[in-house]
Write an enzyme that holds these catalytic residues in place. Structure first.
Site, PDB file in Angstrom:
ATOM      1  N   HIS A  44     -12.697   6.591  16.261  1.00 13.58           N
ATOM      2  CA  HIS A  44     -13.868   6.132  17.024  1.00 13.58           C
ATOM      3  C   HIS A  44     -13.540   4.813  17.719  1.00 13.58           C
ATOM      4  CE1 HIS A  44     -17.923   4.888  18.020  1.00 13.58           C
ATOM      5  NE2 HIS A  44     -17.914   3.913  17.128  1.00 13.58           N
ATOM      6  N   HIS A  69     -15.923  -3.597  16.617  1.00 13.00           N
ATOM      7  CA  HIS A  69     -17.385  -3.620  16.683  1.00 13.00           C
ATOM      8  C   HIS A  69     -18.081  -3.130  15.414  1.00 13.00           C
ATOM      9  CE1 HIS A  69     -17.169   0.677  17.926  1.00 13.00           C
ATOM     10  NE2 HIS A  69     -18.361   0.738  17.389  1.00 13.00           N
ATOM     11  N   GLU A  84     -20.524  -4.326  10.016  1.00 14.44           N
ATOM     12  CA  GLU A  84     -21.440  -3.374   9.403  1.00 14.44           C
ATOM     13  C   GLU A  84     -20.768  -2.521   8.323  1.00 14.44           C
ATOM     14  OE1 GLU A  84     -23.387  -0.734  12.094  1.00 14.44           O
ATOM     15  OE2 GLU A  84     -24.687   0.034  10.518  1.00 14.44           O
ATOM     16  N   ASP A  85     -19.583  -2.000   8.626  1.00 11.04           N
ATOM     17  CA  ASP A  85     -18.989  -1.009   7.728  1.00 11.04           C
ATOM     18  C   ASP A  85     -17.966  -1.568   6.745  1.00 11.04           C
ATOM     19  OD1 ASP A  85     -20.528   0.864   8.952  1.00 11.04           O
ATOM     20  OD2 ASP A  85     -18.975   1.477  10.377  1.00 11.04           O
ATOM     21  N   ASP A 138     -19.834   2.388  22.775  1.00 15.35           N
ATOM     22  CA  ASP A 138     -20.001   2.875  21.403  1.00 15.35           C
ATOM     23  C   ASP A 138     -20.930   4.095  21.424  1.00 15.35           C
ATOM     24  OD1 ASP A 138     -20.154   2.932  18.549  1.00 15.35           O
ATOM     25  OD2 ASP A 138     -21.993   1.740  18.625  1.00 15.35           O
ATOM     26  N   ASP A 196     -29.246  17.434  49.034  1.00 11.71           N
ATOM     27  CA  ASP A 196     -27.928  16.812  49.033  1.00 11.71           C
ATOM     28  C   ASP A 196     -27.010  17.409  47.976  1.00 11.71           C
ATOM     29  OD1 ASP A 196     -29.488  15.799  47.089  1.00 11.71           O
ATOM     30  OD2 ASP A 196     -29.585  13.791  47.929  1.00 11.71           O
TER      31      ASP A 196
HETATM   32 MN    MN Z   1     -19.474   2.395  16.484  1.00 12.38          MN
END
Ligand code: MN
Length: 734
Positions: free
Chosen positions: A53, A77, A81-82, A146, A266
């Site tokens: 990811h 990123h 959190e993880d 993300d 269009d």
């Molecule tokens: Mn993520």
């Protein structure tokens, strides 16, 4: 579309294609290693290692030519959190900037899963996104990518999660991508969301597009050949290619413009990319000379760029075989901005020291709406709920589709139906407050004139003037409405303060007249003792009451000094008589006991029935009949002492006390708003008390008011429910 998972080496190769500084490249590979080490052993729902990811997010960011720190943040990123890494650890390992970006991305993400069914939480989450974005666009860039990769791999989620995430993507992330001009990302997010939200329609349109593909490709190919020949003959450098609309935009056009598939003009589209702006206009000239343009379809977004920085010339022409083509003409730079928007602007420039603040300022200049978001976010007083904030943002900024200009050529986007007052407040609060006239396209117009795209608007101001209450009737933006309201409320408070002095003087004079020492009796402590008697809770309200004569100054003197009024004070005596008389009228109940002529009837104080309520009489021991509401809990088990009673025919002379309980989110000016509604509904206010509840967020307000009947009471309660931040309104029994 199938996507192959890139390796770290591939991310590095992509980065190396435009970043040369070895330190910058080292930073990226360090972030990649750090992420791989900390996410080791973690897996995605697809069963793949988690690092896949992160490689994807970093890779897509690199293809957008963002700076090295943004790519690093792409790798990192999810570590807060993880992996339980703290902001400070990240800052120590990398730097503050990267740690800030990762932390902000994390904050946006974690809110999603908290109480997602509660619209207030959802709105709070969205507010977080916008505030983060207003501070540093790189945060939302990482968050968008993300989300893009999560959308690409959504098939591994449960059906319910797919729908929820897709809906949120369509509602929040795609519009942000659009507003930032990142149309490649926006289109993909829209099509992926469309697929998960409405698979049937998705396949339906995909089949229609497929069915016509061969025929369309043939027409486009021929047109490209013709135009190429035309431009080459005239020595112009260009690239030309056909482009297909993404499925969701076709779907939306079919829905919003109510058109059938084959009517969408269009569908055949050609883009020409050239070197200079001048070339663009030259090309337009040659094309219009060779093919018939459809009137009203020429749009010059080069001279007047869209608010997301998009620039291009659009024209629609009839091709040689009678087919209709939309042709877009733009320079290479414009093309890059059209695809990558703010990311193109953000593009990493070798050898230039990156200054986040300066970049952000520059971007705000180009994206006036982003500036508006910043203003909005600063503007919000603490009392504004997240859902109110989102509603304002949604209405004023995302639904904006009227583009007007200042005389200096700055484009301001406003929602449909906006007026010069909305425009004025968008320019600056002071311009709004002091607006006295508007000049639109060189003509003086009334301030409630509806503005249209292309109008050039100039506001005439005059120092010392203020907004008028009438403006509230026609302004369209919440921003203008809130500014006008808060101005008027403030004025009212100031007026009240003035009246307070009047009240003080009246009380002082009355005390002096009666031979008391005003100074002694007007001590704060002494005054506070009698507030309860007059149903006020503070000094200002008390003095204001005296000034507007809702509190009787004679009565106040009497209470303060513990003295009966002097017998020779004829005026006071008259007043007392008058008061008694009035009181008698009020104590009449308007209730009859059928069959009995003379009977003492009183209204029960526990449930305070109001004319029109179902009622029942309770026979007291020696005190006549007490009238209760039929559902009053106090008489539930007293069947034997109850008798039928009825309301007399409507008699406007009566009024009834009613107790109302309001449960609301606490905010500034809440009581003022409630009292305003009460007085608008002409229900005299007998008592009001408010307390902030233990949770510090909600408060409970108790009101006693006089109403004529249940209809009056109900409309009062209905209007109270409309007051901002009010949750429930109910009657109470004691
Ligand atoms: Mn993520």
């Amino acid at each position: 579309m199938e996507h192959r998972n890139p390796s770290v080496d591939e991310v590095m190769a992509e980065a190396r294609s435009y970043i040369r500084d070895p330190e910058d490249l080292f930073l990226i590979s360090k972030a990649a290693e750090y992420a791989a080490a900390h996410h080791a052993g973690q897996f995605r729902k697809s069963g793949e290692p988690y690092i896949i990811h992160l490689n994807n997010v970093a890779y897509i960011l690199a293809t957008m030519r963002v700076g090295p720190k943004t790519i690093a943040a792409g790798f990192l990123h999810d570590v807060i959190e993880d992996c339980g890494i703290s902001h400070d650890e990240l800052a120590a390992e990398f730097d503050e900037e990267i740690a800030d970006i990762v932390e902000a991305v994390t904050k946006i993400g974690t809110l999603e899963y908290k109480g997602k069914d509660d619209p207030e939480y959802q709105a709070a989450n969205h507010r977080k996104i916008f505030i983060a974005m207003a501070k540093d666009v790189r945060v939302i860039l990482v968050k968008l990518i993300d989300r893009l990769h999560n959308m690409r791999t959504l098939q591994y989620q449960s059906a319910a999660s797919q729908k929820r995430i897709a809906a949120e993507t369509l509602d929040v992330y795609a519009p942000i991508a659009h507003r930032l001009g990142i149309s490649a990302v926006k289109n993909e997010l829209e099509d992926l969301s469309f697929f998960y939200l409405n698979r049937e329609e998705y396949y339906h349109i995909a089949r229609l597009v497929e069915a016509k593909k061969a025929e369309r490709d043939e027409s486009v190919k021929r047109m490209i050949a013709d135009i190429s020949e035309l431009l080459t003959k005239n020595n112009i450098q260009f690239r030309i290619f056909g482009r297909s609309k993404h499925l969701y935009s076709i779907y939306r056009k079919m829905i919003t413009k109510n058109k059938r598939f084959d009517e969408i003009l269009d569908l055949l589209a050609i883009r020409i990319v050239t070197r200079t702006e001048l070339n663009c206009y030259e090309i337009l000239g040659y094309i219009h000379a060779a093919y018939k343009p459809i009137p009203g379809r020429l749009k010059d977004y080069i001279a007047v760029p869209k608010t997301n920085m998009y620039q291009s010339i659009h024209t629609t022409i009839i091709g040689s075989d009678g087919k209709i083509f939309e042709v877009q003409i733009r320079t290479e730079d414009m093309d890059s901005v059209a695809e990558r928007g703010v990311a193109a602007h953000w593009r990493y420039k070798e050898g230039r020291k990156y200054d986040a603040k300066a970049e952000q300022r520059e971007i705000e200049e180009k994206l006036s709406w982003l500036k508006s978001i910043t203003l909005y976010s600063e503007d919000q007083s603490e009392g504004t709920s997240a859902s109110e904030y989102m509603a304002s943002l949604q209405k004023d900024i995302f639904e904006a589709n009227v583009y007007v200009m200042t005389p200096m050529g700055r484009v301001i986007d406003l929602p449909n139906g906006s007026t010069p007052i909305d425009f004025a407040y968008r320019i600056h609060t002071d311009v709004g407050h002091t607006a006295v006239g508007a000049i639109v396209n060189d003509a003086m117009v009334p301030l409630n004139t509806e503005l249209h795209t292309g109008d050039v608007v100039q506001i005439k101001t005059m120092k010392g003037t203020g907004p008028s209450e009438d403006w509230l009737k026609f302004v369209k933006t919440n921003q203008a409405r809130n500014k006008i309201r808060s101005y008027l409320t403030k004025k009212e408070f100031e007026k009240k303060a003035e009246r307070t002095e009047e009240g003080e003087k009246a009380l002082r004079d009355e005390l002096t007249k009666r031979g008391f020492d005003a100074k002694e009796y007007m001590e704060k402590k002494k005054l506070e003792n009698v507030f309860g008697e007059f149903h006020v809770s503070n000094y200002t309200d008390f003095m204001y009451g005296i000034a507007v004569k809702s509190i009787n100054v004679t009565h106040v003197c009497e209470k303060l000094t513990n003295q009966k009024r002097p017998v020779n004070d004829q005026e006071a005596l008259e007043k007392l008589l008058h008061r008694k008389e009035k009181k008698q009228v009020r104590t009449r109940t308007g209730v009859i006991v059928p069959g009995i002529e003379t009977m003492k009837i009183t209204i029960a104080q526990c449930c305070l029935p109001v004319y029109g309520d179902p009622i029942v009489g309770f026979i007291t021991k020696g005190n006549g009949v007490k009238v209760h509401r039929a559902d009053c809990p106090n008489i539930k088990d007293m069947q034997s002492r109850l008798i039928d009673v009825a309301w007399e025919d409507a008699d406007m002379e009566h009024s009834y006390d009613a107790d109302i309980l309001i449960y609301c989110f606490d905010r500034n000016f809440l009581i003022t708003d409630i009292v305003t509604v009460v007085s608008q509904l002409k229900a005299p206010l007998i008592n009001i008390s408010a307390k902030v509840n233990k949770d510090k967020i909600t408060s409970t307000v108790k009101l006693t008011v006089q109403v004529e009947n249940t209809g009056h009471l109900e409309s009062l309660m209905a209007n109270l429910r409309k007051v901002d931040s009010v949750r429930t309104v109910s009657r109470i029994s004691h």
